[in-house]
Write a protein that holds these residues in place. Sequence first.
Motif, PDB file in Angstrom:
ATOM      1  N   TYR A   1      68.702 -76.769  36.294  1.00 48.61           N
ATOM      2  CA  TYR A   1      68.559 -75.311  36.306  1.00 48.61           C
ATOM      3  C   TYR A   1      67.473 -74.807  35.358  1.00 48.61           C
ATOM      4  O   TYR A   1      66.733 -73.882  35.695  1.00 48.61           O
ATOM      5  CB  TYR A   1      69.880 -74.642  35.901  1.00 48.61           C
ATOM      6  CG  TYR A   1      71.009 -74.809  36.878  1.00 48.61           C
ATOM      7  CD1 TYR A   1      70.842 -74.557  38.233  1.00 48.61           C
ATOM      8  CD2 TYR A   1      72.274 -75.204  36.439  1.00 48.61           C
ATOM      9  CE1 TYR A   1      71.891 -74.706  39.124  1.00 48.61           C
ATOM     10  CE2 TYR A   1      73.323 -75.356  37.330  1.00 48.61           C
ATOM     11  CZ  TYR A   1      73.132 -75.102  38.677  1.00 48.61           C
ATOM     12  OH  TYR A   1      74.168 -75.248  39.547  1.00 48.61           O
ATOM     13  N   THR A   2      67.395 -75.382  34.139  1.00 47.56           N
ATOM     14  CA  THR A   2      66.544 -74.785  33.097  1.00 47.56           C
ATOM     15  C   THR A   2      65.637 -75.779  32.377  1.00 47.56           C
ATOM     16  O   THR A   2      65.151 -75.487  31.294  1.00 47.56           O
ATOM     17  CB  THR A   2      67.424 -74.076  32.033  1.00 47.56           C
ATOM     18  OG1 THR A   2      68.270 -75.059  31.399  1.00 47.56           O
ATOM     19  CG2 THR A   2      68.288 -73.006  32.661  1.00 47.56           C
TER      20      THR A   2
ATOM     21  N   THR B   1      71.899 -68.189  34.650  1.00 48.42           N
ATOM     22  CA  THR B   1      71.629 -67.160  35.657  1.00 48.42           C
ATOM     23  C   THR B   1      71.888 -65.756  35.101  1.00 48.42           C
ATOM     24  O   THR B   1      72.473 -65.601  34.024  1.00 48.42           O
ATOM     25  CB  THR B   1      72.526 -67.351  36.894  1.00 48.42           C
ATOM     26  OG1 THR B   1      73.900 -67.169  36.500  1.00 48.42           O
ATOM     27  CG2 THR B   1      72.356 -68.730  37.493  1.00 48.42           C
TER      28      THR B   1
ATOM     29  N   THR C   1      71.475 -61.572  43.789  1.00 42.88           N
ATOM     30  CA  THR C   1      70.403 -62.533  43.529  1.00 42.88           C
ATOM     31  C   THR C   1      69.905 -63.176  44.820  1.00 42.88           C
ATOM     32  O   THR C   1      68.697 -63.242  45.081  1.00 42.88           O
ATOM     33  CB  THR C   1      70.895 -63.628  42.564  1.00 42.88           C
ATOM     34  OG1 THR C   1      71.146 -63.041  41.286  1.00 42.88           O
ATOM     35  CG2 THR C   1      69.877 -64.741  42.415  1.00 42.88           C
TER      36      THR C   1
ATOM     37  N   VAL D   1      66.152 -62.921  46.497  1.00 43.73           N
ATOM     38  CA  VAL D   1      65.416 -64.174  46.689  1.00 43.73           C
ATOM     39  C   VAL D   1      64.940 -64.308  48.131  1.00 43.73           C
ATOM     40  O   VAL D   1      63.786 -64.670  48.394  1.00 43.73           O
ATOM     41  CB  VAL D   1      66.304 -65.379  46.297  1.00 43.73           C
ATOM     42  CG1 VAL D   1      65.762 -66.679  46.888  1.00 43.73           C
ATOM     43  CG2 VAL D   1      66.397 -65.493  44.786  1.00 43.73           C
TER      44      VAL D   1
ATOM     45  N   PRO E   1      65.428 -62.301  39.941  1.00 40.59           N
ATOM     46  CA  PRO E   1      66.187 -63.473  39.483  1.00 40.59           C
ATOM     47  C   PRO E   1      65.309 -64.646  39.052  1.00 40.59           C
ATOM     48  O   PRO E   1      65.586 -65.292  38.038  1.00 40.59           O
ATOM     49  CB  PRO E   1      67.029 -63.856  40.706  1.00 40.59           C
ATOM     50  CG  PRO E   1      67.065 -62.653  41.571  1.00 40.59           C
ATOM     51  CD  PRO E   1      65.795 -61.911  41.318  1.00 40.59           C
ATOM     52  N   HIS E   2      64.228 -64.926  39.807  1.00 44.90           N
ATOM     53  CA  HIS E   2      63.429 -66.107  39.468  1.00 44.90           C
ATOM     54  C   HIS E   2      62.591 -65.895  38.212  1.00 44.90           C
ATOM     55  O   HIS E   2      62.238 -66.869  37.528  1.00 44.90           O
ATOM     56  CB  HIS E   2      62.543 -66.523  40.645  1.00 44.90           C
ATOM     57  CG  HIS E   2      61.487 -65.542  41.027  1.00 44.90           C
ATOM     58  ND1 HIS E   2      61.787 -64.280  41.476  1.00 44.90           N
ATOM     59  CD2 HIS E   2      60.130 -65.631  41.039  1.00 44.90           C
ATOM     60  CE1 HIS E   2      60.660 -63.642  41.743  1.00 44.90           C
ATOM     61  NE2 HIS E   2      59.650 -64.427  41.484  1.00 44.90           N
TER      62      HIS E   2
ATOM     63  N   MET F   1      65.333 -66.034  35.240  1.00 44.07           N
ATOM     64  CA  MET F   1      65.790 -67.410  35.035  1.00 44.07           C
ATOM     65  C   MET F   1      64.864 -68.181  34.101  1.00 44.07           C
ATOM     66  O   MET F   1      65.283 -69.113  33.415  1.00 44.07           O
ATOM     67  CB  MET F   1      65.873 -68.101  36.398  1.00 44.07           C
ATOM     68  CG  MET F   1      66.674 -69.383  36.397  1.00 44.07           C
ATOM     69  SD  MET F   1      66.806 -70.025  38.078  1.00 44.07           S
ATOM     70  CE  MET F   1      67.747 -71.517  37.770  1.00 44.07           C
ATOM     71  N   ARG F   2      63.596 -67.785  34.063  1.00 46.86           N
ATOM     72  CA  ARG F   2      62.622 -68.506  33.234  1.00 46.86           C
ATOM     73  C   ARG F   2      62.920 -68.350  31.746  1.00 46.86           C
ATOM     74  O   ARG F   2      62.496 -69.184  30.944  1.00 46.86           O
ATOM     75  CB  ARG F   2      61.197 -68.000  33.521  1.00 46.86           C
ATOM     76  CG  ARG F   2      60.710 -68.312  34.931  1.00 46.86           C
ATOM     77  CD  ARG F   2      59.374 -69.008  34.874  1.00 46.86           C
ATOM     78  NE  ARG F   2      59.435 -70.234  34.117  1.00 46.86           N
ATOM     79  CZ  ARG F   2      59.651 -71.432  34.637  1.00 46.86           C
ATOM     80  NH1 ARG F   2      59.833 -71.580  35.919  1.00 46.86           N
ATOM     81  NH2 ARG F   2      59.685 -72.499  33.871  1.00 46.86           N
TER      82      ARG F   2
ATOM     83  N   SER G   1      66.257 -70.349  42.023  1.00 49.23           N
ATOM     84  CA  SER G   1      67.088 -69.240  41.525  1.00 49.23           C
ATOM     85  C   SER G   1      68.188 -68.893  42.524  1.00 49.23           C
ATOM     86  O   SER G   1      69.325 -68.592  42.135  1.00 49.23           O
ATOM     87  CB  SER G   1      66.231 -68.006  41.214  1.00 49.23           C
ATOM     88  OG  SER G   1      65.554 -67.549  42.360  1.00 49.23           O
TER      89      SER G   1
ATOM     90  N   SER H   1      70.790 -71.754  42.306  1.00 47.33           N
ATOM     91  CA  SER H   1      71.598 -71.692  41.087  1.00 47.33           C
ATOM     92  C   SER H   1      72.640 -70.589  41.169  1.00 47.33           C
ATOM     93  O   SER H   1      73.761 -70.736  40.659  1.00 47.33           O
ATOM     94  CB  SER H   1      70.706 -71.491  39.853  1.00 47.33           C
ATOM     95  OG  SER H   1      70.038 -70.250  39.925  1.00 47.33           O
TER      96      SER H   1
END
Length: 508
Positions: free
Chosen positions: A34-35, A102, A124, A128, A247-248, A251-252, A341, A344
């Motif tokens: 995820y991260t 998230t 989300t 997306v 969301p994307h 998420m960063r 994203s 997740s």
Amino acid sequence: MNAAVITLFLAIVALTLVITYFAAKRTKTASEFYTAGGGLTGWQNGLAIAGDYLSAASFLGIAGAIALFGFDGFFYSIGYLVAYLVVMFVVAEPLRNLGKYTLADMIHSRFDAKKVRGVAAGSTITIVIFYMIAQLVGAGALIQLLFNIPYTYAVLLVGVMMTTYVLFGGMTATSWVQIIKAALLMIATVVISIMVLWQFKFNIVEMFASVGASQEPGFLNPGGQGRAPLDSISLMLALVLGTAGLPHILMRFFTVRDAKTARSSVVTATWIVGIFYILTIFLGFGAAAFVGSADIIAANPAGNMAAPLLAERLGGELFMSFVAAVAFATILAVVAGLVLSGASAFAHDVYGQIIKKGKATEKQQVVAARLASVSVAALSIVLALFAQNMNVAFLVALAFCVAASANLPVIVYTIYWKRFNTAGAISAMLSGLLSALILVAISPNVIKPDGSAFITGDPIIDLTNPAIISVPIGFLGGVIGTLLSSKRDDAKYAEVKVRANTGYKEAK
């Protein structure tokens, strides 16, 4: 189809697949998927954010919009750039301190309710898919132009590749593809801009005078697209506020180790993004001057091929191949981030936290995320097949509208409003999301009397972007939902306020 185009495309694809191969070796846990394990530095994440943000809408859509509609197309550049100030000053630091993977994690830090997490995940996934459609439309037009293959096959090709990156490499592969792509895109944009200025002896005044003289009256003034002033204001509202709810992008901020690094990431990204959007002036007006609206529309009715065609006119077929390859990398990087994203939201929030009640193993979470990646990609591909003739910058603006209406109100209220409660969070997200979707469905985007949209008839509202109505509805929904419920937890808000500003979390 020529050797230069094939070679450059294969080089870009090979580079991204090598990155994915090495990233796959390092992607074993849910955190790494995820991260990227929270291990990116500030400058790395800043470049990756810029890579995520500078999408097909920016490179292909805005250049086309400016080339066809003059100053009205530049509204997109202004809105996208100013939006980063909202992200930097309002959202970035608190989100990093409160969240884990998230947006739903961040909201859940204050409201421990499955309903809140479920609605946030639904919002989300909706955003997306809107955004993904735009990228896939741009990709389809690009591959169609270069390789002369049907749009359907072009979209399927891009869909399979983007899914591969996420499926095997997770956030690590996605981040490095975005970093490399951001560097390539800036190089291509700077070179094209210098070429355009070279034609006018680096005299910007002469450029504007020449373009203005060769186009219809009012091309350099606001209103050239025929958009009503209220519609322009609504568009700008969506662009300026929407980034803070994407969301994307949000998420960063979980891919770095702390809030300080998240803040430095946004500063780096803002510089890169700012320079790029200033240069879109030369991409758009250069295309208007040297390609012409007739040829741009002939290549793609929505104007999405203006930048590659300009590169061909000024630098020949080889340079056009390079620019097209960079645009392709741009789309692949952004759609990979979007798939991640969306996946997740489903795998972590719906499956991991709601269905498995937080007891899913690391292996189960990663498998669920990969299955969700395939599902999100497949749905987006199917929808993109029906949106071939829509400008990608315009499609992304609709995603921004939904993000500003559904996500931004709940983020702001969660961080800054003491009285806010679970009922308010759910009503804010649902009212913003549903109002944006319904207003888009009854607007000229879907209904037109000339039969050029999905439904033939008179639209119920004239706004092409309904943010000026849906964003206030989202904020108002949060207020009404909160006041109709007697629940409140001042102690929890005090804890969240401290965590949002300091990152401190008491050990349990």
